[in-house]
Each structure stands twice: as C-alpha cells, then as structure tokens.
Design a protein around this motif. Structure first.
Motif, PDB file in Angstrom:
ATOM      1  N   VAL A  51       0.894  -1.093  -0.019  1.00 23.21           N
ATOM      2  CA  VAL A  51      -0.023   0.048   0.021  1.00 23.21           C
ATOM      3  C   VAL A  51       0.987   1.285  -0.027  1.00 23.21           C
ATOM      4  N   GLU A  52       0.796   2.166  -1.143  1.00 25.18           N
ATOM      5  CA  GLU A  52       1.561   3.135  -0.985  1.00 25.18           C
ATOM      6  C   GLU A  52       0.952   4.483  -1.377  1.00 25.18           C
ATOM      7  N   PRO A  53       0.597   5.573  -0.337  1.00 20.21           N
ATOM      8  CA  PRO A  53      -0.125   6.587  -0.763  1.00 20.21           C
ATOM      9  C   PRO A  53       0.899   7.476  -1.557  1.00 20.21           C
ATOM     10  N   ALA A  54       0.273   8.122  -2.602  1.00 21.94           N
ATOM     11  CA  ALA A  54       0.911   9.048  -3.534  1.00 21.94           C
ATOM     12  C   ALA A  54       0.333  10.469  -3.483  1.00 21.94           C
ATOM     13  N   LEU A  55       1.214  11.219  -4.338  1.00 18.74           N
ATOM     14  CA  LEU A  55       0.443  12.733  -4.346  1.00 18.74           C
ATOM     15  C   LEU A  55      -0.789  12.665  -4.910  1.00 18.74           C
ATOM     16  N   ASN A  58      -3.860   9.869  -4.103  1.00 26.05           N
ATOM     17  CA  ASN A  58      -4.192   8.727  -4.640  1.00 26.05           C
ATOM     18  C   ASN A  58      -3.563   7.719  -3.683  1.00 26.05           C
ATOM     19  N   THR A  59      -3.901   6.462  -3.888  1.00 28.03           N
ATOM     20  CA  THR A  59      -2.977   5.361  -3.254  1.00 28.03           C
ATOM     21  C   THR A  59      -2.970   4.140  -4.031  1.00 28.03           C
ATOM     22  N   PHE A  60      -1.772   3.589  -4.068  1.00 30.02           N
ATOM     23  CA  PHE A  60      -1.647   2.618  -5.017  1.00 30.02           C
ATOM     24  C   PHE A  60      -1.554   1.198  -4.109  1.00 30.02           C
ATOM     25  N   VAL A  61      -2.395   0.258  -4.538  1.00 27.01           N
ATOM     26  CA  VAL A  61      -2.308  -1.173  -3.822  1.00 27.01           C
ATOM     27  C   VAL A  61      -2.113  -2.176  -5.095  1.00 27.01           C
ATOM     28  N   SER A  62      -1.058  -2.931  -4.439  1.00 27.04           N
ATOM     29  CA  SER A  62      -0.154  -3.753  -5.575  1.00 27.04           C
ATOM     30  C   SER A  62      -0.400  -5.242  -4.820  1.00 27.04           C
ATOM     31  N   VAL A  86       1.585  -9.301 -10.907  1.00 27.47           N
ATOM     32  CA  VAL A  86       1.605  -7.997 -10.042  1.00 27.47           C
ATOM     33  C   VAL A  86      -0.012  -7.821 -10.518  1.00 27.47           C
ATOM     34  N   PHE A  87      -0.967  -7.370  -9.591  1.00 26.22           N
ATOM     35  CA  PHE A  87      -2.145  -6.716  -9.682  1.00 26.22           C
ATOM     36  C   PHE A  87      -2.201  -5.394  -9.281  1.00 26.22           C
ATOM     37  N   GLY A  88      -2.207  -4.324  -9.834  1.00 25.65           N
ATOM     38  CA  GLY A  88      -1.835  -2.873  -9.502  1.00 25.65           C
ATOM     39  C   GLY A  88      -3.141  -2.103  -9.483  1.00 25.65           C
ATOM     40  N   ILE A  89      -3.555  -1.299  -8.469  1.00 32.17           N
ATOM     41  CA  ILE A  89      -4.745  -0.515  -8.667  1.00 32.17           C
ATOM     42  C   ILE A  89      -4.519   0.712  -7.870  1.00 32.17           C
ATOM     43  N   ARG A  90      -4.570   1.807  -8.764  1.00 31.82           N
ATOM     44  CA  ARG A  90      -4.598   3.173  -8.146  1.00 31.82           C
ATOM     45  C   ARG A  90      -5.883   3.679  -7.699  1.00 31.82           C
ATOM     46  N   ILE A  91      -6.356   3.899  -6.420  1.00 31.60           N
ATOM     47  CA  ILE A  91      -7.530   4.488  -5.928  1.00 31.60           C
ATOM     48  C   ILE A  91      -7.674   5.823  -5.592  1.00 31.60           C
ATOM     49  N   TYR A 101     -15.033   0.611  -2.833  1.00 31.27           N
ATOM     50  CA  TYR A 101     -14.673   1.665  -3.798  1.00 31.27           C
ATOM     51  C   TYR A 101     -15.079   1.171  -5.169  1.00 31.27           C
ATOM     52  N   SER A 102     -15.890   2.034  -5.673  1.00 35.21           N
ATOM     53  CA  SER A 102     -16.630   1.785  -6.995  1.00 35.21           C
ATOM     54  C   SER A 102     -15.434   1.772  -8.053  1.00 35.21           C
ATOM     55  N   PHE A 103     -15.957   1.449  -9.523  1.00 30.58           N
ATOM     56  CA  PHE A 103     -15.178   1.367 -10.521  1.00 30.58           C
ATOM     57  C   PHE A 103     -14.765   2.850 -10.853  1.00 30.58           C
ATOM     58  N   SER A 104     -15.457   3.937 -10.620  1.00 29.95           N
ATOM     59  CA  SER A 104     -15.142   5.303 -10.808  1.00 29.95           C
ATOM     60  C   SER A 104     -14.187   5.782  -9.855  1.00 29.95           C
ATOM     61  N   ASP A 105     -14.145   5.009  -8.700  1.00 28.32           N
ATOM     62  CA  ASP A 105     -12.986   5.508  -7.554  1.00 28.32           C
ATOM     63  C   ASP A 105     -11.607   5.221  -8.058  1.00 28.32           C
ATOM     64  N   MET A 106     -11.371   4.266  -8.940  1.00 26.12           N
ATOM     65  CA  MET A 106     -10.121   3.648  -9.484  1.00 26.12           C
ATOM     66  C   MET A 106      -9.713   4.180 -10.701  1.00 26.12           C
ATOM     67  N   SER A 107      -8.637   5.151 -10.741  1.00 26.66           N
ATOM     68  CA  SER A 107      -8.124   5.785 -12.050  1.00 26.66           C
ATOM     69  C   SER A 107      -7.301   4.861 -12.891  1.00 26.66           C
ATOM     70  N   ASN A 108      -6.850   3.876 -12.259  1.00 29.13           N
ATOM     71  CA  ASN A 108      -5.637   2.954 -12.905  1.00 29.13           C
ATOM     72  C   ASN A 108      -5.863   1.742 -12.264  1.00 29.13           C
ATOM     73  N   PHE A 109      -5.751   0.674 -13.072  1.00 27.91           N
ATOM     74  CA  PHE A 109      -5.308  -0.805 -12.706  1.00 27.91           C
ATOM     75  C   PHE A 109      -4.630  -1.635 -13.820  1.00 27.91           C
ATOM     76  N   GLN A 110      -4.185  -2.606 -13.428  1.00 30.50           N
ATOM     77  CA  GLN A 110      -3.372  -3.471 -14.301  1.00 30.50           C
ATOM     78  C   GLN A 110      -2.792  -4.776 -13.817  1.00 30.50           C
ATOM     79  N   PHE A 111      -3.297  -5.940 -14.537  1.00 26.22           N
ATOM     80  CA  PHE A 111      -2.667  -7.163 -13.877  1.00 26.22           C
ATOM     81  C   PHE A 111      -1.948  -7.651 -14.781  1.00 26.22           C
ATOM     82  N   GLU A 112      -0.684  -8.016 -14.563  1.00 27.93           N
ATOM     83  CA  GLU A 112       0.358  -8.613 -15.342  1.00 27.93           C
ATOM     84  C   GLU A 112       0.855  -9.817 -14.747  1.00 27.93           C
TER      85      GLU A 112
END
Length: 185
Positions: A51-55, A58-62, A86-91, A101-112
């Motif tokens: 869990v990484e808070p960002a500027l 936003n918070t990244f959860v991986s 890695v599954f990363g989500i920016r909330i 958190y709904s779909f609109s609360d997440m501005s980025n996500f990716q599963f690799e």
C-alpha cells in the motif's frame, strides 16, 4: 465426598468433549479461497500486498505472488526478480478507509503475469487486465474493491473486475502488508 467430586469432574470433561466433537462434526463450511486472484479458472497466489500513498490524494495497492522480502530487496537494492505476477490498482483516495470503492474511484489498474522487476521497475509482463489497452477485450467495463480491514499491520481486501470480453477477475487477501508511506520520514 472425594468420589462425588471425581465423578462431577469426569462428567464435566465428558460433556465438554461431546460438545466440542459434535460442533466439529457438524461444521460443513468450506474455507474461503483467500490470498489469491482468479481469472478464467486460473488461480494466482498472492503472497504480499503493498500500500503506497501518492501525491494528489491517490493510493496504490499492489498484489503480488512474491514475498515481502523478495519485493523489498528488488525495490530497494535493485535485485532482479523474475516470474512476478502483479495486480496494481490506483484508488482516488488517500488515506484509504474501510469501505467499498466503485469502478469510478479507481483511475488506473493493471494485472500482469510473468513480469520482471529490474532496477526497481516492473517490465515485460503479459497483460491480463488493463484500464487502457489497445486490445479492448483486456480493458475492464466494471469493477469494485472492498477494504474490510485496514490497520497499521493487517489488511483484508477483495476486488472484482469484469473485462470487456466478459471474463471476471476476482481477488482477495487477508494478512500483513507492506506500507510504503513516505509521509513519516
């Protein structure tokens, strides 16, 4: 009198043993499948969460298949790490709260899957889910994330996304996590 006390104690032990064993015999609940991500009948183990808070609030959860020790070594020391899922989500919230958190609360996500961490950067993975991919089938059309427990050392989190091709991706994790909160230092 001693015989009566012994009989009462034995009777109490017998009742306790019978009560415990009957509860165990009637327990038909199946254990929940936690600390995994599932996609199209494939299961990906989750060994750690960052869990990484960002500027910008936003918070990244991986979620990753690698352990906390492996990830921290790769991030902090530049150690190459292979076969990383890695599954990363920016909330769009910081700090996070125990809520859905709904779909609109997440501005980025990716599963690799099968990516590498080289010099602290994630590279060369197979994309299984994205929020903005040229292959629109890999993009999600709906999704949500629920943070059920969030303390200084424990997290209980689950999510579900539906790709544009109808494939559902579920994930859940319950346990300790790595906090990359840089606001303390």
């Amino acid at each position: 009198m001693k015989k009566l006390n012994k009989l009462v104690i034995l009777f109490c032990f017998a009742l306790t043993a019978l009560n415990c064993s009957s509860d165990d015999d009637n327990n038909t609940e199946q254990p929940q499948n936690t600390n995994v991500i599932t996609l199209n009948n494939e299961t990906y183990v989750v060994n750690s969460v960052i869990v990484e808070p960002a500027l910008g609030d936003n918070t990244f959860v991986s979620f990753s298949n690698k352990t906390e020790t492996e990830l921290l070594d790769a991030i902090n020391n530049g150690t190459q790490l292979d076969n990383v899922n890695v599954f990363g989500i920016r909330i769009n919230q910081s700090p996070l709260a125990e809520q859905t958190y709904s779909f609109s609360d997440m501005s980025n996500f990716q599963f690799e899957e099968n990516a590498q961490i080289i010099n602290g950067e994630l590279e060369d993975g197979n994309i299984l889910l994205d929020n903005n991919n040229a292959d629109t089938n890999l993009n999600a059309s709906t999704g949500s994330l629920t943070l059920e427990l969030y303390t200084t050392d424990q997290i209980e989190i689950s999510f579900q996304f539906t790709r544009n091709d109808g494939i559902i991706i579920n994930g859940s994790y319950k346990g300790s996590y790595i906090s990359m909160d840089n606001t303390d230092g």
